[in-house]
Design an enzyme around this catalytic site. Structure first.
Site, PDB file in Angstrom:
ATOM      1  N   GLY A  19     -18.113 -90.191 -86.777  1.00  0.00           N
ATOM      2  CA  GLY A  19     -19.256 -90.040 -85.865  1.00  0.00           C
ATOM      3  C   GLY A  19     -20.543 -89.939 -86.676  1.00  0.00           C
ATOM      4  N   GLY A  35     -24.376 -90.853 -85.406  1.00  0.00           N
ATOM      5  CA  GLY A  35     -25.002 -90.137 -84.300  1.00  0.00           C
ATOM      6  C   GLY A  35     -26.180 -89.290 -84.751  1.00  0.00           C
ATOM      7  NE  ARG A  47     -23.640 -95.103 -82.250  1.00  0.00           N
ATOM      8  CZ  ARG A  47     -24.841 -94.562 -82.150  1.00  0.00           C
ATOM      9  NH1 ARG A  47     -25.920 -95.304 -82.335  1.00  0.00           N
ATOM     10  NH2 ARG A  47     -24.989 -93.287 -81.880  1.00  0.00           N
ATOM     11  CG  ASP A  52     -11.205 -95.418 -81.864  1.00  0.00           C
ATOM     12  OD1 ASP A  52     -11.526 -94.224 -81.710  1.00  0.00           O
ATOM     13  OD2 ASP A  52     -10.743 -96.129 -80.952  1.00  0.00           O
ATOM     14  CE1 TYR A  69     -20.151 -82.177 -76.002  1.00  0.00           C
ATOM     15  CE2 TYR A  69     -21.584 -80.544 -74.987  1.00  0.00           C
ATOM     16  CZ  TYR A  69     -21.186 -81.265 -76.086  1.00  0.00           C
ATOM     17  OH  TYR A  69     -21.831 -81.090 -77.287  1.00  0.00           O
ATOM     18  CE  LYS A 129     -18.304 -80.477 -78.502  1.00  0.00           C
ATOM     19  NZ  LYS A 129     -17.927 -81.108 -79.776  1.00  0.00           N
TER      20      LYS A 129
HETATM   21  P1  NAD Z   1     -24.095 -88.459 -80.846  1.00  0.00           P
HETATM   22  O1  NAD Z   1     -23.685 -88.919 -79.499  1.00  0.00           O
HETATM   23  O2  NAD Z   1     -25.501 -88.688 -81.296  1.00  0.00           O
HETATM   24  O3  NAD Z   1     -23.147 -89.067 -81.939  1.00  0.00           O
HETATM   25  C1  NAD Z   1     -21.769 -89.161 -81.767  1.00  0.00           C
HETATM   26  C2  NAD Z   1     -21.294 -90.339 -82.583  1.00  0.00           C
HETATM   27  O4  NAD Z   1     -19.891 -90.459 -82.366  1.00  0.00           O
HETATM   28  C3  NAD Z   1     -21.922 -91.683 -82.152  1.00  0.00           C
HETATM   29  O5  NAD Z   1     -22.502 -92.321 -83.273  1.00  0.00           O
HETATM   30  C4  NAD Z   1     -20.765 -92.476 -81.571  1.00  0.00           C
HETATM   31  O6  NAD Z   1     -20.842 -93.856 -81.857  1.00  0.00           O
HETATM   32  C5  NAD Z   1     -19.595 -91.828 -82.294  1.00  0.00           C
HETATM   33  N1  NAD Z   1     -18.330 -91.993 -81.574  1.00  0.00           N
HETATM   34  C6  NAD Z   1     -18.070 -91.856 -80.252  1.00  0.00           C
HETATM   35  N2  NAD Z   1     -16.771 -92.106 -79.993  1.00  0.00           N
HETATM   36  C7  NAD Z   1     -16.201 -92.394 -81.186  1.00  0.00           C
HETATM   37  C8  NAD Z   1     -14.891 -92.727 -81.590  1.00  0.00           C
HETATM   38  N3  NAD Z   1     -13.905 -92.829 -80.721  1.00  0.00           N
HETATM   39  N4  NAD Z   1     -14.673 -92.963 -82.899  1.00  0.00           N
HETATM   40  C9  NAD Z   1     -15.669 -92.871 -83.812  1.00  0.00           C
HETATM   41  N5  NAD Z   1     -16.938 -92.569 -83.490  1.00  0.00           N
HETATM   42  C10 NAD Z   1     -17.194 -92.332 -82.194  1.00  0.00           C
HETATM   43  O7  NAD Z   1     -23.734 -86.910 -80.946  1.00  0.00           O
HETATM   44  P2  NAD Z   1     -24.342 -85.805 -81.920  1.00  0.00           P
HETATM   45  O8  NAD Z   1     -25.476 -85.183 -81.230  1.00  0.00           O
HETATM   46  O9  NAD Z   1     -24.520 -86.357 -83.284  1.00  0.00           O
HETATM   47  O10 NAD Z   1     -23.149 -84.756 -81.873  1.00  0.00           O
HETATM   48  C11 NAD Z   1     -22.172 -84.666 -82.878  1.00  0.00           C
HETATM   49  C12 NAD Z   1     -21.276 -83.495 -82.546  1.00  0.00           C
HETATM   50  O11 NAD Z   1     -22.059 -82.299 -82.437  1.00  0.00           O
HETATM   51  C13 NAD Z   1     -20.543 -83.633 -81.204  1.00  0.00           C
HETATM   52  O12 NAD Z   1     -19.282 -83.051 -81.296  1.00  0.00           O
HETATM   53  C14 NAD Z   1     -21.403 -82.818 -80.267  1.00  0.00           C
HETATM   54  O13 NAD Z   1     -20.647 -82.316 -79.203  1.00  0.00           O
HETATM   55  C15 NAD Z   1     -21.865 -81.703 -81.172  1.00  0.00           C
HETATM   56  N6  NAD Z   1     -23.092 -81.073 -80.680  1.00  0.00           N
HETATM   57  C16 NAD Z   1     -24.271 -81.746 -80.683  1.00  0.00           C
HETATM   58  C17 NAD Z   1     -25.415 -81.126 -80.193  1.00  0.00           C
HETATM   59  C18 NAD Z   1     -26.752 -81.823 -80.176  1.00  0.00           C
HETATM   60  O14 NAD Z   1     -27.712 -81.280 -79.614  1.00  0.00           O
HETATM   61  N7  NAD Z   1     -26.890 -82.987 -80.784  1.00  0.00           N
HETATM   62  C19 NAD Z   1     -25.336 -79.820 -79.697  1.00  0.00           C
HETATM   63  C20 NAD Z   1     -24.100 -79.192 -79.670  1.00  0.00           C
HETATM   64  C21 NAD Z   1     -22.987 -79.810 -80.191  1.00  0.00           C
HETATM   65  C1  AKB Z   2     -25.850 -81.626 -74.892  1.00  0.00           C
HETATM   66  O1  AKB Z   2     -26.926 -81.418 -74.292  1.00  0.00           O
HETATM   67  O2  AKB Z   2     -24.832 -82.084 -74.375  1.00  0.00           O
HETATM   68  C2  AKB Z   2     -25.781 -81.205 -76.343  1.00  0.00           C
HETATM   69  C3  AKB Z   2     -25.225 -79.846 -76.469  1.00  0.00           C
HETATM   70  C4  AKB Z   2     -26.099 -78.665 -76.308  1.00  0.00           C
HETATM   71  O3  AKB Z   2     -24.052 -79.694 -76.682  1.00  0.00           O
HETATM   72  N1  AKB Z   2     -27.083 -81.324 -76.920  1.00  0.00           N
END
Ligand code: NAD
Ligand code: AKB
Length: 315
Positions: free
Chosen positions: A10, A13, A38, A55, A145, A149
């Site tokens: 991932g 992201g 991606r 994946d 979601y 988690k």
């Molecule tokens: P994001 O959606 O920006 O990135 C997720 C990445 O995972 C993407 O690049 C997507 O292409 C990739 N992905 C999706 N399915 C996939 C698969 N099957 N195989 C491989 N790659 C795959 O999310 P993020 O914000 O970077 O979040 C990363 C982690 O942090 C997640 O677990 C999310 O729940 C957690 N998180 C994020 C936030 C936030 O505010 N960004 C807050 C709390 C928790």
């Molecule tokens: C979302 O809004 O889904 C994320 C998170 C707080 O987990 N940024």
């Protein structure tokens, strides 16, 4: 001692891009393998290190890569976030849970030294105390979601207790960053607003003006993640994810912070389905366990983050 070799899943992201670059600084380009479903994201392209299209739910492909690259640590960031998850609940469950369970199994089989898997404030629900939400409290998530988690946290704790697997986790709040775009969450408005303020001097928020949510600047989140992962094992007293906090603000307050730099910026409000998700989450978080166990400390407040966001996005 065997040299650490890290696999990030991932990596393209919002968090993955910045965490990959930060870990490559900490270790070396060759020691940090980035992967995602991606094509390689632009900020990673500039020769910063190895990249695989992978994946995270394809356990055979993941296991082969772990063997081929002699991986010792995995950071599993691949997931569907809260808003996207509500549009396709079964897919969100499948991606979020299957990838985690398979990585935990692989961790035991391959004797990985450490695993990182992020949780979220989405584990909390409407029955949770809304202000200064404690580390241990009522947890009844309302989104798929959030359910994934919380179930994931329990599985991480189980694998640590049962197999001694060193898996660590943080409950991130909404994260704000300029290097890469957010990927379908409820807190995404707090990133979009900066882009729109610079482009159009106006933004329509999909959350109402007084919706307070816990938030954090990406620089703090990346530093916190690496500090958690580098902390001595005896400091990690919670194998459920740690609450992590920096600031709490509403759309009205972030708009006021932007207006200090762009006085003619205006905000309007058109709440959509994401309002109900936001309303189910805490307004602020008590992260005293992280602060006392492994000495977490945030650096960015709303004004400092706003100045940095606008400066970098303007470039
Ligand atoms: P994001 O959606 O920006 O990135 C997720 C990445 O995972 C993407 O690049 C997507 O292409 C990739 N992905 C999706 N399915 C996939 C698969 N099957 N195989 C491989 N790659 C795959 O999310 P993020 O914000 O970077 O979040 C990363 C982690 O942090 C997640 O677990 C999310 O729940 C957690 N998180 C994020 C936030 C936030 O505010 N960004 C807050 C709390 C928790
Ligand atoms: C979302 O809004 O889904 C994320 C998170 C707080 O987990 N940024």
């Amino acid at each position: 001692m065997k040299q650490e070799k890290i696999l990030i899943m991932g990596a393209c992201g919002q968090i993955g891009v910045e965490l990959t670059l930060a870990l490559r600084q900490q270790y070396s380009n060759a020691q940090v393998i980035a992967s995602d479903l991606r094509d390689e994201a632009h900020p990673l392209l500039e020769g910063s290190g190895p990249y695989y299209k992978l994946d995270a739910t394809d356990i055979k492909a993941v296991a082969e890569l772990v063997q081929k690259e002699s991986i010792t640590q995995i950071y599993l960031l691949a997931a569907l976030l809260s808003a996207t998850g509500e549009k396709m609940p079964m897919k969100a469950w499948e991606i979020n849970m299957n990838s985690l369970l398979q990585v935990l199994e692989l961790g035991v089989e391959q004797k990985l030294t450490k695993i990182y898997w992020p949780s979220s404030i989405a584990v909390f629900g409407t029955t949770t105390p809304k202000n200064d939400t404690p580390q241990k409290t009522i947890v009844e998530p309302t989104t798929v979601y959030g359910i994934s988690k919380y179930a994931g946290e329990l599985w991480c704790q189980y694998y640590h207790r049962r197999w001694g697997l060193d898996v660590r986790s943080l409950r991130y709040p909404g994260l704000i960053s300029w290097k890469s775009a957010p990927g379908g969450g409820t807190t995404d408005y707090a990133v979009e607003i900066y882009h729109e303020a610079l482009k159009h001097k106006a933004y329509t928020s999909f959350l109402s003006e007084n919706t307070y949510l816990p938030m954090m600047y990406m620089d703090d989140a990346i530093r916190g993640t690496i500090e958690l992962m580098e902390a001595p094992e005896d400091q990690i007293r919670s194998r459920m994810a740690y609450n992590l906090s920096a600031m709490s603000f509403s759309p009205k307050e972030i708009a006021a912070a932007i207006q200090k730099h762009i006085p003619d910026f205006s905000i309007s409000y058109a709440p959509d389905f994401r309002q109900a998700i936001a309303d189910s989450w805490p307004s602020s978080i008590d992260d005293s366990a992280a602060r006392s166990d492994w000495h977490w400390k945030h650096e960015f407040d709303l004004d400092k983050m706003t100045a940095d966001m606008l400066k970098n996005l303007e470039k």
